[in-house]
Design a protein around this motif. Structure first.
Motif, PDB file in Angstrom:
ATOM      1  N   CYS A  28       0.869  -1.170   0.000  1.00  0.00           N
ATOM      2  CA  CYS A  28       0.000   0.000   0.000  1.00  0.00           C
ATOM      3  C   CYS A  28       0.909   1.224   0.000  1.00  0.00           C
ATOM      4  O   CYS A  28       1.747   1.388   0.900  1.00  0.00           O
ATOM      5  CB  CYS A  28      -0.908   0.003   1.234  1.00  0.00           C
ATOM      6  N   GLY A  29       0.769   2.069  -1.016  1.00  0.00           N
ATOM      7  CA  GLY A  29       1.671   3.206  -1.109  1.00  0.00           C
ATOM      8  C   GLY A  29       3.105   2.728  -1.191  1.00  0.00           C
ATOM      9  O   GLY A  29       3.435   1.857  -1.998  1.00  0.00           O
ATOM     10  N   ASN A  30       3.971   3.274  -0.328  1.00  0.00           N
ATOM     11  CA  ASN A  30       5.380   2.883  -0.358  1.00  0.00           C
ATOM     12  C   ASN A  30       5.761   1.923   0.772  1.00  0.00           C
ATOM     13  O   ASN A  30       6.926   1.793   1.113  1.00  0.00           O
ATOM     14  CB  ASN A  30       6.282   4.120  -0.331  1.00  0.00           C
ATOM     15  N   ILE A  31       4.771   1.243   1.359  1.00  0.00           N
ATOM     16  CA  ILE A  31       5.070   0.250   2.402  1.00  0.00           C
ATOM     17  C   ILE A  31       4.658  -1.144   1.936  1.00  0.00           C
ATOM     18  O   ILE A  31       3.781  -1.300   1.079  1.00  0.00           O
ATOM     19  CB  ILE A  31       4.372   0.566   3.740  1.00  0.00           C
ATOM     20  N   THR A  32       5.312  -2.143   2.517  1.00  0.00           N
ATOM     21  CA  THR A  32       5.017  -3.545   2.208  1.00  0.00           C
ATOM     22  C   THR A  32       4.995  -4.337   3.508  1.00  0.00           C
ATOM     23  O   THR A  32       5.890  -4.199   4.344  1.00  0.00           O
ATOM     24  CB  THR A  32       6.092  -4.145   1.284  1.00  0.00           C
ATOM     25  N   LEU A  33       3.973  -5.169   3.675  1.00  0.00           N
ATOM     26  CA  LEU A  33       3.887  -6.062   4.832  1.00  0.00           C
ATOM     27  C   LEU A  33       4.067  -7.492   4.357  1.00  0.00           C
ATOM     28  O   LEU A  33       3.303  -7.978   3.521  1.00  0.00           O
ATOM     29  CB  LEU A  33       2.533  -5.921   5.538  1.00  0.00           C
ATOM     30  N   ASN A  34       5.109  -8.153   4.870  1.00  0.00           N
ATOM     31  CA  ASN A  34       5.359  -9.552   4.543  1.00  0.00           C
ATOM     32  C   ASN A  34       4.529 -10.421   5.484  1.00  0.00           C
ATOM     33  O   ASN A  34       4.749 -10.434   6.696  1.00  0.00           O
ATOM     34  CB  ASN A  34       6.842  -9.872   4.698  1.00  0.00           C
ATOM     35  N   MET A  35       3.567 -11.167   4.926  1.00  0.00           N
ATOM     36  CA  MET A  35       2.641 -11.936   5.751  1.00  0.00           C
ATOM     37  C   MET A  35       3.275 -13.213   6.301  1.00  0.00           C
ATOM     38  O   MET A  35       2.715 -13.837   7.189  1.00  0.00           O
ATOM     39  CB  MET A  35       1.376 -12.260   4.940  1.00  0.00           C
ATOM     40  N   GLN A  36       4.424 -13.600   5.765  1.00  0.00           N
ATOM     41  CA  GLN A  36       5.108 -14.775   6.279  1.00  0.00           C
ATOM     42  C   GLN A  36       6.013 -14.423   7.451  1.00  0.00           C
ATOM     43  O   GLN A  36       6.057 -15.133   8.459  1.00  0.00           O
ATOM     44  CB  GLN A  36       5.935 -15.428   5.168  1.00  0.00           C
ATOM     45  N   SER A  37       6.723 -13.300   7.343  1.00  0.00           N
ATOM     46  CA  SER A  37       7.707 -12.938   8.376  1.00  0.00           C
ATOM     47  C   SER A  37       7.210 -11.867   9.332  1.00  0.00           C
ATOM     48  O   SER A  37       7.885 -11.546  10.308  1.00  0.00           O
ATOM     49  CB  SER A  37       8.996 -12.454   7.712  1.00  0.00           C
ATOM     50  N   ALA A  38       6.041 -11.282   9.044  1.00  0.00           N
ATOM     51  CA  ALA A  38       5.475 -10.186   9.848  1.00  0.00           C
ATOM     52  C   ALA A  38       6.385  -8.960   9.848  1.00  0.00           C
ATOM     53  O   ALA A  38       6.446  -8.216  10.821  1.00  0.00           O
ATOM     54  CB  ALA A  38       5.194 -10.635  11.282  1.00  0.00           C
ATOM     55  N   GLU A  39       7.087  -8.731   8.736  1.00  0.00           N
ATOM     56  CA  GLU A  39       7.979  -7.589   8.620  1.00  0.00           C
ATOM     57  C   GLU A  39       7.320  -6.470   7.810  1.00  0.00           C
ATOM     58  O   GLU A  39       6.750  -6.712   6.742  1.00  0.00           O
ATOM     59  CB  GLU A  39       9.292  -7.994   7.959  1.00  0.00           C
ATOM     60  N   LEU A  40       7.410  -5.256   8.321  1.00  0.00           N
ATOM     61  CA  LEU A  40       6.903  -4.071   7.649  1.00  0.00           C
ATOM     62  C   LEU A  40       8.085  -3.301   7.072  1.00  0.00           C
ATOM     63  O   LEU A  40       9.026  -2.966   7.801  1.00  0.00           O
ATOM     64  CB  LEU A  40       6.134  -3.190   8.636  1.00  0.00           C
TER      65      LEU A  40
END
Length: 225
Positions: free
Chosen positions: A129-141
């Motif tokens: 979303c916009g310039n951020i990414t959430l990794n659903m496997q590692s829970a890293e933003l």
């Protein structure tokens, strides 16, 4: 990943819930078919585990009702080892898999992973979303070259907001979906965790923000340039 687990034997329920939570699943345990149906109708689950032999409504009744109502959440049935006809009936009703009891916990985890692959066909591992990414496997933003590893509740809250981007979610709805139906947490805890996430987004210099509307709720959206 959010799971609903319906099992009427308390010791079995506790053991399975503990092992699933240990492997980073969020689990709502229920103990009869009526509650399973109610939770499934209102919850935001990635998968459902149903024991067939339950009081009030059995697992097959719950499965049949959910599929008739258009619920497409993957469902794993737990069946007695000698009840082959139940397995056939369950698969014909729309179950995604079955696991005979008694079972090894390792096999249960493997079946759950296989069940959730169906969901992953529709939901990418990376939410952007916009310039951020959430990794659903590692829970890293991540964003702008920085990465945060999010604690469990912050991750679940941000995942919920990202999956509902542009939609206002009420405080009550957020509390139920992130903290669970049986939580003792005060509703004010939602604001606290919203504040945590806002600080994360600020630190990343994100071009998205969590907006609040009085008496309506919270929404994630991209900031206009």
């Amino acid at each position: 990943m959010n799971l609903l687990y319906a099992e009427d034997e308390p010791a079995m329920s506790e053991a399975v819930t503990d092992i699933l939570r240990y492997h980073h699943y969020s689990v709502d345990p229920v103990f009869n078919g009526e509650d399973a149906l109610a939770y499934a109708r209102l919850g935001n689950y990635d998968g459902i585990i149903l024991d067939i032999m339950m009081p009030e409504k059995d697992g097959l009744e719950v499965l049949k009702t959910l599929r008739a109502e258009g619920c497409h959440v993957p469902i794993l049935l737990l069946t007695a080892k000698d009840k082959i006809e139940e397995r056939i009936e369950g698969l014909d009703m729309g179950a995604d898999d079955y696991l005979p009891k008694p079972f090894a916990m390792g096999e249960l985890l493997a079946r759950v992973r296989a069940m959730l692959r169906r969901r992953e066909e529709f939901t990418p591992n990376l939410l952007k979303c916009g310039n951020i990414t959430l990794n659903m496997q590692s829970a890293e933003l991540s964003g702008n070259g920085q990465t945060f590893s999010l604690p469990k509740l912050e991750y679940k809250l941000l995942e919920l907001l990202l999956l509902n981007r542009g939609i206002y979610l009420s405080t009550e709805d957020i509390l139920t979906k992130v903290w669970g139906y049986n939580t003792d947490a005060d509703i004010g805890i939602v604001w606290v965790y919203i504040s945590y996430l806002r600080k994360r987004l600020l630190a990343l210099n994100a071009n998205v923000e969590i907006r609040a509307k009085r008496n309506i709720g919270y929404m994630l959206e991209v900031i206009d340039d």
